[in-house]
Write an enzyme that holds these catalytic residues in place. Structure first.
Site, PDB file in Angstrom:
ATOM      1  N   CYS A 247      -9.469  -3.344   9.052  1.00  0.00           N
ATOM      2  CA  CYS A 247      -9.640  -1.863   8.595  1.00  0.00           C
ATOM      3  C   CYS A 247     -10.217  -1.834   7.263  1.00  0.00           C
ATOM      4  O   CYS A 247     -11.394  -2.160   6.937  1.00  0.00           O
ATOM      5  CB  CYS A 247      -8.262  -1.168   8.526  1.00  0.00           C
ATOM      6  SG  CYS A 247      -6.950  -1.932   7.664  1.00  0.00           S
ATOM      7  N   ARG A 252      -3.773  -1.044   8.476  1.00  0.00           N
ATOM      8  CA  ARG A 252      -3.713  -0.271   9.854  1.00  0.00           C
ATOM      9  C   ARG A 252      -4.079  -1.776  10.775  1.00  0.00           C
ATOM     10  O   ARG A 252      -3.753  -1.691  11.964  1.00  0.00           O
ATOM     11  CB  ARG A 252      -4.666   0.516   9.745  1.00  0.00           C
ATOM     12  CG  ARG A 252      -4.367   1.983   9.107  1.00  0.00           C
ATOM     13  CD  ARG A 252      -5.619   2.870   8.844  1.00  0.00           C
ATOM     14  NE  ARG A 252      -6.706   2.437   8.230  1.00  0.00           N
ATOM     15  CZ  ARG A 252      -7.644   3.183   7.897  1.00  0.00           C
ATOM     16  NH1 ARG A 252      -7.771   4.536   8.534  1.00  0.00           N
ATOM     17  NH2 ARG A 252      -8.633   2.525   7.004  1.00  0.00           N
TER      18      ARG A 252
END
Lengths: 298, 152
Positions: A247, A252
């Protein structure tokens, strides 16, 4: 002794149902010997305004990151951290947090780097717990310090460095950022302009699967059939694939790493924590622009 | 520590800002976080006259949570109004520090605030430099609003 796993039928189809617990399961077991609840949030003060009774706080920035090297803390520092929080090597650790468990998944992934065997996520995270009106306290948690062993971090199995990603090109890559970051319209996530890179776009051939697609409306993980549709049918992953997820700074993609590794059961998944803040600023690495995965550089 | 070096500590700040800075620097890092929490709880609600005017509020995109600010200037000087969700105590704390720091200063005094004021509070390690950037964003946007108003 590890605590029994949550037999919830909601988890039964997942490859590793033992990695998730429901809010109900956790509330019934608060205070059980051998169980430690850990809160890990984006907001460094959120724990202080109310947390699950008995939970300890571990902060990604101030606890898990090395302050000098852009890296995670080493085995000695991890041992000191967990000893101080009263977490033993054989304790069952349940982690929860804000933002759909981004940072909780990140912490879980770091615990895994150190081989802590029984670490689980609270499905739905902090928001679901609070929405259901379950107990919250501002009382400080005090757990007696323990002696957590010094374990060397294993960066080879579930972590990818930039060089690993270069060598991996041609095998499946999952970009979990927003479509705008993937296409190169912007170098940062809409609300995170400080985590920027010099160039915008994605790693060539990476499939775009924003992390949030794995999450249902109520904040819990989607059922297996829906995850299969997203990652196998949609992103083209097949059994036996080696996968790297990335990410912007690796948080994430820890969430997606959890989905691929523990819910879908892919054995060989690595999180590239350098992610776009490194790749998008590194010298002599290729990028692709636009909404298509793009070609491998010749 | 780099964020507490002598040079920035001796930089001239309006008295009320220096007081806030000294309040943070007088205590250890853990207590600084507690102090930030106390500031976050002191952030007043948006005055009712602005509650119905979302158009006046500017989103501080440098902050990881939704925070909106509005700068008001009257006979008493500058006032910073801010609104951020309860679940974002760090951001609320940043806004509250700035609101108290600038309240009643003249526009010129606010425009002269050093851009690295957030870095003077000794919060770098307790909060992380990345998160502190949110307060820098707030400060810059406040100054820009004031400068734009002065130019009219």
């Amino acid at each position: 002794m590890p605590i029994e796993t949550d037999p919830s039928p909601a988890f039964a189809e997942y490859a590793h149902p033992e990695r998730l617990v429901t809010t109900e399961w956790l509330e019934q077991r608060l205070g059980a010997p051998g169980l430690v609840v850990v809160e890990s949030d984006e907001d460094v003060l959120l724990y202080e305004i109310g947390h699950i009774p008995g939970a300890v706080k571990i902060d990604w920035h101030t606890d898990l990151n090395d302050p000098v090297l852009r890296d995670y803390i080493d085995g000695a520092a991890f041992a000191a951290l967990l000893s101080g929080r009263g977490i033993s090597r054989d304790d069952t650790v349940v982690i929860y947090g804000d933002k759909n468990n981004w940072w909780a998944a990140y912490a879980l992934w770091v615990f895994t780097l150190f081989g802590h065997s029984d670490v689980r996520l609270l499905d739905g995270g902090r928001d679901k717990w609070i929405a259901e009106g379950r107990p919250i306290t501002t009382d400080a948690t005090t757990r007696p310090a323990v002696d957590y062993p010094v374990v060397e971090r294993d960066d080879a199995t579930i972590r990818a460095y930039k060089e690993d990603v270069l060598a991996h090109l041609g095998k499946p890559l999952i970009d979990v950022r927003s479509p705008e970051e993937y296409s190169g319209e912007r170098t940062t996530a809409p609300a995170y302009p400080e985590e920027s890179a010099l160039r915008a776009g994605h790693i060539p051939t990476a499939q775009s699967v924003p992390w949030s697609r794995a999450v249902a409306e109520n904040g819990t993980f989607r059922p297996l059939s829906e995850l299969d549709a997203i990652y196998r049918d949609g992103a083209g992953l097949n059994d036996g694939d080696e996968v790297v997820a990335y990410c912007r700074i690796g948080e994430r993609s820890s969430h997606t790493w959890f989905v691929l590794r523990h819910l879908l059961g892919f054995e060989n998944v690595r999180n590239y924590d350098g992610s776009w803040t490194e790749w998008g600023s590194a010298v002599r690495v290729p990028i692709a622009i636009g909404s298509e995965p793009g070609e491998l550089p010749r | 520590m780099p964020w507490e070096n002598k040079e920035i500590m001796t930089q001239t700040l309006p008295d009320q800002m220096a007081e806030i800075r000294d309040e943070f620097l007088a205590v250890d890092e853990k207590s600084r976080l507690q102090l930030l929490l106390e500031f976050s709880m002191e952030l007043p609600d948006l005055p009712a006259r602005y509650a119905d005017h979302p158009d006046l509020l500017e989103r501080v995109v440098e902050c990881q949570s939704p925070v909106f600010i509005f700068v008001e200037v009257d006979e008493q000087g500058v006032h910073l109004h801010a609104t951020a969700p309860r679940e974002s105590p760090t951001t609320r704390g940043f806004a509250s520090i700035l609101a108290q720091a600038v309240d009643g200063l003249s526009a010129d005094e606010v425009l002269a605030i050093p851009s690295d004021f957030p870095q003077m509070l000794g919060l770098g390690r307790a909060v992380s430099p990345l998160r502190l950037n949110g307060m820098n964003g707030m400060l810059q946007r406040m100054k820009r609003q004031l400068a734009a108003r002065a130019a009219v």
